[in-house]
Design a protein around this motif. Structure first.
Motif, PDB file in Angstrom:
ATOM      1  N   LEU A 192      -9.966  -6.963   7.650  1.00 49.77           N
ATOM      2  CA  LEU A 192     -10.430  -6.465   8.243  1.00 49.77           C
ATOM      3  C   LEU A 192     -11.153  -4.680   8.230  1.00 49.77           C
ATOM      4  CD1 LEU A 192     -10.185  -7.874  12.361  1.00 49.77           C
ATOM      5  CD2 LEU A 192     -11.970  -8.125  10.208  1.00 49.77           C
ATOM      6  N   VAL A 193      -9.339  -3.975   7.800  1.00 54.29           N
ATOM      7  CA  VAL A 193      -9.926  -2.539   7.367  1.00 54.29           C
ATOM      8  C   VAL A 193     -10.889  -2.199   6.004  1.00 54.29           C
ATOM      9  CG1 VAL A 193      -8.368  -0.517   6.752  1.00 54.29           C
ATOM     10  CG2 VAL A 193      -7.971  -2.279   8.952  1.00 54.29           C
ATOM     11  N   GLU A 194     -10.542  -3.115   4.878  1.00 52.22           N
ATOM     12  CA  GLU A 194     -10.023  -3.070   3.625  1.00 52.22           C
ATOM     13  C   GLU A 194     -11.933  -3.113   3.360  1.00 52.22           C
ATOM     14  OE1 GLU A 194      -7.605  -5.344   1.408  1.00 52.22           O
ATOM     15  OE2 GLU A 194      -9.235  -7.476   1.669  1.00 52.22           O
ATOM     16  N   TYR A 195     -12.746  -3.867   4.106  1.00 45.86           N
ATOM     17  CA  TYR A 195     -13.706  -4.802   4.062  1.00 45.86           C
ATOM     18  C   TYR A 195     -14.628  -3.537   4.504  1.00 45.86           C
ATOM     19  CZ  TYR A 195     -12.193  -8.855   2.593  1.00 45.86           C
ATOM     20  OH  TYR A 195     -11.603  -9.767   1.453  1.00 45.86           O
ATOM     21  N   LEU A 253     -27.335  -4.527   0.056  1.00 48.52           N
ATOM     22  CA  LEU A 253     -27.119  -6.210   0.100  1.00 48.52           C
ATOM     23  C   LEU A 253     -25.465  -5.535   0.285  1.00 48.52           C
ATOM     24  CD1 LEU A 253     -29.462  -6.959  -3.782  1.00 48.52           C
ATOM     25  CD2 LEU A 253     -29.322  -7.865  -1.289  1.00 48.52           C
ATOM     26  N   ILE A 254     -24.762  -4.622  -0.092  1.00 50.75           N
ATOM     27  CA  ILE A 254     -23.878  -4.461  -0.522  1.00 50.75           C
ATOM     28  C   ILE A 254     -23.479  -4.580   0.973  1.00 50.75           C
ATOM     29  CG2 ILE A 254     -22.359  -2.232  -1.247  1.00 50.75           C
ATOM     30  CD1 ILE A 254     -23.918  -1.990  -3.661  1.00 50.75           C
ATOM     31  N   THR A 255     -23.617  -3.524   1.633  1.00 47.23           N
ATOM     32  CA  THR A 255     -23.908  -3.777   3.456  1.00 47.23           C
ATOM     33  C   THR A 255     -22.915  -4.900   3.246  1.00 47.23           C
ATOM     34  OG1 THR A 255     -24.483  -1.444   3.812  1.00 47.23           O
ATOM     35  CG2 THR A 255     -24.265  -2.857   5.388  1.00 47.23           C
ATOM     36  N   GLU A 309     -16.350  -9.417   6.655  1.00 47.49           N
ATOM     37  CA  GLU A 309     -15.813  -9.400   8.268  1.00 47.49           C
ATOM     38  C   GLU A 309     -15.747 -10.350   9.334  1.00 47.49           C
ATOM     39  OE1 GLU A 309     -13.822  -6.976   8.571  1.00 47.49           O
ATOM     40  OE2 GLU A 309     -15.510  -4.794   8.303  1.00 47.49           O
ATOM     41  N   LEU A 310     -17.027 -10.380   9.329  1.00 51.26           N
ATOM     42  CA  LEU A 310     -17.938 -12.170  10.179  1.00 51.26           C
ATOM     43  C   LEU A 310     -17.110 -13.268   9.699  1.00 51.26           C
ATOM     44  CD1 LEU A 310     -21.573 -11.654  10.769  1.00 51.26           C
ATOM     45  CD2 LEU A 310     -19.594 -11.021  12.202  1.00 51.26           C
ATOM     46  N   GLU A 311     -16.221 -14.012   8.134  1.00 55.53           N
ATOM     47  CA  GLU A 311     -15.560 -14.932   7.863  1.00 55.53           C
ATOM     48  C   GLU A 311     -14.350 -14.332   8.456  1.00 55.53           C
ATOM     49  OE1 GLU A 311     -18.064 -16.328   4.050  1.00 55.53           O
ATOM     50  OE2 GLU A 311     -16.833 -14.272   3.843  1.00 55.53           O
ATOM     51  N   HIS A 323     -11.554 -17.728   8.398  1.00 50.95           N
ATOM     52  CA  HIS A 323     -10.699 -17.672   7.290  1.00 50.95           C
ATOM     53  C   HIS A 323      -9.405 -17.994   8.046  1.00 50.95           C
ATOM     54  CE1 HIS A 323     -12.585 -16.254   3.679  1.00 50.95           C
ATOM     55  NE2 HIS A 323     -12.511 -15.320   4.585  1.00 50.95           N
ATOM     56  N   ARG A 324      -8.594 -19.001   7.815  1.00 49.75           N
ATOM     57  CA  ARG A 324      -7.922 -19.562   9.181  1.00 49.75           C
ATOM     58  C   ARG A 324      -6.811 -19.501   7.620  1.00 49.75           C
ATOM     59  NH1 ARG A 324      -9.776 -25.002  10.973  1.00 49.75           N
ATOM     60  NH2 ARG A 324     -10.438 -24.521  12.806  1.00 49.75           N
TER      61      ARG A 324
END
Length: 300
Positions: A96-99, A128-130, A137-139, A144-145
């Motif tokens: 979350l922080v890195e993205y 596009l980049i945003t 972030e949503l994934e 993600h598990r």
């Protein structure tokens, strides 16, 4: 040896743990995860900071509820070494922080750098980049598990630098500054072609992430062989579609700064995909159909 209990000698490895017991007893049929929990409680330290190693051969005892103590090869009077891995941070938090970096940096520099109204290509590049990193972030939150709960806390600085500096500040400065190649990009073929590649890559990437999610139950660590979109072509189609999406962004931005990030990112994903192929072959043997290409069909 009693059939229901094992007595283990406990020794520190590396940094001493003040409250680490010298001996611990555990049910022979108990879980390896219970051994971690017991040592964490007695040592007054987070279970995520511990690594337990067999004294006989130096192999790792995984923190797993699917593995019994007997299956680890430990016997009565065996010795285990306990290592403190240092401060840990949740994988989800790191992601979350890195993205977040590119999500902040790109709109901010698009607003600050151009001295005249930004070009269509500059605006589309920012969008596009945003969107790409908002999707990530949503994934991270909903799809993600993670097989491991934490990683060393220091990794957040290294991981964040890759995204905040290379994908964030470096790309943003060179595509939004006045007279950049992106500002002069008016070729509809590249703009619409890049947009199409981006959409194909992002949708394909999303579907592969959903496929990978469905291989593991919530909170579980079980592994399976993925099938479906792209998985018959390459080991890691999520990386293949990621490459397609970033090729689309590169086509729109027409910037060497974007090319640099793509080269670094694809190179790293290729290394990860190669390791994943080896792991599949080792773990599943003849059940797994070996892949000749790990990330790009017929190329890599």
């Amino acid at each position: 040896m009693p059939s229901d209990k094992v007595s283990l000698s406990v020794r520190p490895r590396g940094k001493p743990l003040k409250k680490l017991p010298e001996e611990i007893s555990a049910p022979y049929t108990g879980k390896a995860a219970d051994l971690y929990s017991e040592l964490a409680t007695k040592s007054d330290i987070s279970v995520h900071r511990l690594r337990i190693i067999k004294g006989s051969d130096g192999s790792l005892i995984p923190n797993s509820s699917d593995l019994s103590i007997s299956q680890t090869g430990l016997r009565d009077q065996s010795t285990v070494y306990v290592k403190d891995l240092g401060p840990q941070i949740a994988w989800r938090t790191v992601f979350l922080v890195e993205y977040l970096g590119p999500i902040i940096i790109h709109p901010m520099l698009l607003a600050l750098l151009p001295v005249s109204p930004p070009s269509t290509a500059q605006i589309l590049s920012c969008v596009l980049i945003t969107l790409h990193f908002v999707k990530r972030e949503l994934e991270t939150l909903f799809i993600h598990r993670f097989s491991a709960a934490t990683m060393p806390a220091r990794n957040i600085f290294k991981n964040s630098a890759h995204y905040w500096l290379l994908a964030g500040a470096n790309i943003a400065y060179w595509i939004y500054k006045p007279n950049s190649p992106t500002a002069r990009q008016h070729n509809s073929f590249f703009i619409y072609g890049g947009l199409l590649l981006f959409l194909l890559g992002e949708v394909g990437n999303l579907f592969t992430h959903i496929t990978l999610r469905n291989l593991r139950s919530a909170g579980g660590k079980e592994r399976g062989i993925p099938h479906g979109l792209g998985f018959d072509l390459v080991t890691c189609p999520n990386y293949m579609f990621e490459t397609i999406a970033w090729t689309g962004i590169l086509t729109v931005t027409w910037s060497l700064s974007t090319l640099l990030f793509v080269v670094v990112a694809v190179g790293q994903m290729g290394v990860w995909a190669g390791a994943k192929e080896k792991k599949y072959r080792r773990e599943f043997g003849d059940k797994y159909t070996k892949k000749r290409s790990v990330i790009l069909p017929g190329i890599w």
